[in-house]
Scaffold this motif. Sequence first.
Motif, short mmCIF file in Angstrom:
data_model
loop_
_atom_site.label_atom_id
_atom_site.label_comp_id
_atom_site.label_asym_id
_atom_site.label_seq_id
_atom_site.Cartn_x
_atom_site.Cartn_y
_atom_site.Cartn_z
N LEU A 34 63.43 53.28 2.13
CA LEU A 34 64.30 53.09 3.29
C LEU A 34 63.75 52.01 4.22
O LEU A 34 64.47 51.17 4.73
CB LEU A 34 64.39 54.42 4.06
N LEU A 49 68.76 56.75 1.80
CA LEU A 49 69.20 57.73 2.80
C LEU A 49 69.92 58.88 2.13
O LEU A 49 69.70 60.06 2.46
CB LEU A 49 70.12 57.04 3.81
N LEU A 89 66.43 66.73 1.42
CA LEU A 89 66.43 67.66 2.55
C LEU A 89 67.04 68.98 2.14
O LEU A 89 66.54 70.04 2.52
CB LEU A 89 67.23 67.07 3.73
N PHE A 119 78.95 54.47 4.93
CA PHE A 119 78.12 53.26 4.83
C PHE A 119 78.65 52.32 3.76
O PHE A 119 78.75 51.11 3.98
CB PHE A 119 76.68 53.64 4.47
N ILE A 153 56.66 61.37 8.76
CA ILE A 153 57.95 60.75 8.41
C ILE A 153 58.66 60.25 9.66
O ILE A 153 59.15 59.11 9.73
CB ILE A 153 58.84 61.77 7.67
N ALA A 176 57.08 57.19 11.03
CA ALA A 176 57.42 56.01 10.23
C ALA A 176 58.83 55.53 10.56
O ALA A 176 59.08 54.33 10.73
CB ALA A 176 57.32 56.36 8.75
N THR A 194 59.91 51.98 12.14
CA THR A 194 60.90 51.12 11.48
C THR A 194 61.96 50.66 12.46
O THR A 194 62.37 49.50 12.44
CB THR A 194 61.58 51.90 10.35
N ILE A 237 69.63 51.26 12.48
CA ILE A 237 70.58 52.38 12.56
C ILE A 237 70.28 53.40 11.48
O ILE A 237 70.25 54.61 11.71
CB ILE A 237 72.02 51.85 12.45
N ILE A 238 69.99 52.88 10.29
CA ILE A 238 69.70 53.81 9.20
C ILE A 238 68.43 54.58 9.50
O ILE A 238 68.35 55.81 9.33
CB ILE A 238 69.59 53.04 7.87
N ALA A 239 67.43 53.88 10.02
CA ALA A 239 66.17 54.55 10.34
C ALA A 239 66.40 55.60 11.43
O ALA A 239 65.81 56.68 11.40
CB ALA A 239 65.14 53.52 10.80
N ALA A 283 67.66 58.55 9.85
CA ALA A 283 66.57 59.28 9.19
C ALA A 283 65.79 60.11 10.20
O ALA A 283 65.46 61.28 9.95
CB ALA A 283 65.64 58.29 8.48
N TYR A 301 67.80 63.17 11.11
CA TYR A 301 67.78 64.19 10.07
C TYR A 301 66.43 64.89 10.04
O TYR A 301 66.36 66.11 9.83
CB TYR A 301 68.09 63.57 8.71
N THR A 328 75.19 62.50 12.19
CA THR A 328 76.09 61.74 11.32
C THR A 328 77.14 61.00 12.13
O THR A 328 77.39 59.81 11.94
CB THR A 328 76.77 62.68 10.34
N VAL A 343 75.61 58.12 14.07
CA VAL A 343 75.29 56.97 13.22
C VAL A 343 76.57 56.20 12.89
O VAL A 343 76.60 54.97 12.93
CB VAL A 343 74.57 57.44 11.94
#
Lengths: 94, 805
Positions: free
Chosen positions: A24, A37, A44, A78, B638, B641, B645, B656-658, B661, B664, B687, B690
Amino acid sequence: MLETVMQLSLVLVTIAMIGFVYRLIKGPSIPDRIVALDAIGITLVAMIAILSMLLRTNAFLDVILLLGILSFIGTTAFSKFLEKGEIIENDRNR
Amino acid sequence: MSLLHLAIFSPFLMAMLVPFFYKGLRSIHTGWFVLVLPILLFTYFLGFLPITRNNQAVEKSFDWIPSLGISFTAYVDGLGLLFALLITGIGALVVLYSIFYLSKEKESLHNFYVYLLLFMGAMLGVVLSDNLITLYMFWELTSISSFLLIAYWYDRERSRYGALKSMLLTVFGGLSMLGGILLLSLMGDTFSVRELISQAGELNEHPLFLFAMILVLLGAFTKSAQFPFYIWLPDAMEAPTPVSAYLHSATMVKAGIYLVARLSPIFAFSGYWFWIVGAVGIFTLFWGSLNAVKQTDLKGILAFSTVSQLGLIMSLLGVGAAALHFDALDDNIYTAATIAAVFHLINHATFKGSLFMVVGVVDHETGTRDIRKLGGLLGFMPVTFTIAVIGAFSMAGLPPFNGFLSKEMFFTGMIQLLELNIFNLQTWGLLFPILAWVGSVFTFIYSMMIVFKTFSGKYQPEKLDKKPHEAPVGMLISPMILAALVVVFGLFPNLLSYSLIQPAAAAIIPSLVGPGEKLSVHISHWHGFSTELLMTIGVVALGALMYVTLSKWIKLYTVFPGKVSLNNLYDTSLYAAERGAYSMTKSYMNGFIRTYLVYIFVFFIGILGFTMWTENAFTFNQNNLAPIGVYEIVLVVIITAGIITILMAKSRLTSIIALGAVGYTVSLFFVIFRAPDLALTQLVIETVSVALFLLCFFHLPQLSRHEERMGFKLGNVLVSLGVGAMVTLMAISAHSNKMFDSISSYYVANTYEKAAGKNMVNVILVDFRGFDTLFEISVLAIAGLGIFGMIKLRLSKKGEEADEN
């Protein structure tokens, strides 16, 4: 015995997740990250399942179901964004 | 509510009626209706004379805010009555004069008379209030109505400038005075002047005494145009002449005098009072007369002359305090100063009022007030000339007018200082008579200028707009009455001495006047070849000589450049204050949200850090900590990290993706900390948000899509590290300082018992604490409606709906 196995699996799943997180972060392309992701989402699910066994509760089964749905929706969104540049086309609005 | 209160409030009631008279009865000048009121009031107040003659007083009270000790206590003693008579008497004359001065057709008379009546009522309130808060209320009302009256011709730039200046200065003084009043009430535990006077001895010892005195004096000095606050008065001359005659010579500028006189019994024993009031007064006298000579505008001369004469009265009131240091009344010669102050107060109101009206007549009939254009009007305006001579000679202190008497008494008061040996007067006391004498010489010069530059000399018709002629009779009645008073008081001063002067002076120095006693007031024209007479002769001789040679030395005034004047100081400091405030605001309000966030966070770090440092608040208690498991560590790795990022990412999409993450992972934390409901909600919300971020990302303008890494700024790094460290420290300290157990055991015990649910989180949300939920629902509803509104409603600048695109 079961406990040990569970903890071991949790470690394995976690290592897998760290791998996905590496992907990622590293990329290099956006689709790589999205797939990472999505995989994190599924990992998860596994993780939460193991955790609820460890914690001896069934309170998190909803979470597992929800994660499955969301991870699907998220990945679809996405992907659609990458393909069309937008998620919800608004031509019906006219 | 008594008749007395009704009398004080009647101008306000009348002011309400004025617009109806103005609109309803256009054919009759509104002033005639207004005129009735001050005449009635004057006769009403005359009725108090027999009472105050014997140093008695009338007191009527009615509660205003009883819980705060604020009542409207009307208190009529000699001093209050003297002022009330001046206000209503000169008020009636001014209204009469204004009927002929202001044209019915051209002027907005309703405004004028409303303001004037407001002022009259406010002024009556000031002089007849015993309660200091009521007094302050009326005091500010005089400031406001004076502001309105100065800017009566509001389309002129100079009027607005003058009104603003007088407003700023007098309100500054008024606010200081309020501070002084509050300190006084703190010291004496009452707002009543008389109760404060009865405790005067103790108040003198109080540590706040000096502050209260200075603050009150600031109020009095700004209102009464004392040095250095006199600068608003010359600019207030842009008002219509009846206003100048009424407010800026006879009444409002004497409010400060009244305050000083009224509070003398409280403060006057102090040496500071003697020096501050006396020295400021005498210097104002000197400075005002010095500056009056160089004016070319008649009203300018009169304005500075008012400043100077007010200084005279003020210095007499200050010097009169010396009497308190000698007990016996019988041979206490130092009461002369107080008596002179009261006498000159009356005299000044008469002659200055008439002089202003004369100037108004000249202005009205020739179209100018500039003494360089005027001259030779004697043939055209004999009556006006006569009145001007009487007024000006009285002002200069010539016999047989009343100004002569009060000036003699003034000199007497000043000379007596030489014999005193209190407050270092041996060394500095000589300054008083010298300044007084020099000031009187200049007073003589400008008085002569008013008369002779206007009425004698060469007639210059080419410089005048209209052909001069005598004013209408109606316009001359008021100045004639005042001039007649000047003469009458001059010839028969003892008409006043025991009816008005004695009671007023006794009210200023009440500690010297026992019950049944009276101050001995005897005013005579001739009291032998005294020093005072020689001083007057000197004034006349030197003054006449200097007036004749005026053209030779008037240039001396230009030696002082205009830049060092107090006016210039006021203007530049006002400008500098504006510029300073502007540039200061500009310097920190730079319009960047980034900067404001830095302020907020720096203050956050600073204040919290300071508090933790000074209170020694940081503690670290390891007793209550849970063991740390492997999963927690892994999840922390995690999440860290992911956060790194976000910060380091080159493209926004990665960020945005990070962020997703991270979200979550947080939900995973909820899982291992056993919060299923939170985990569910967190997942859904993460969700959705994002997706929303992606939406925003898509709509970013093409141009500014910088696909590059966030820049590195050391300041930002330091601030963010500071905030993080601060929050961490605080959380650790908070956790280490738990004082009592959680209340959650109640919920555990009662969730099913009382609320019939097994899910405790949900029971808390909808049952135990359902109100929070209700309003969070409202928040969501508002947010939804807001977004809908923002998207759908596209108004252009004019407020019309723009074309949908």
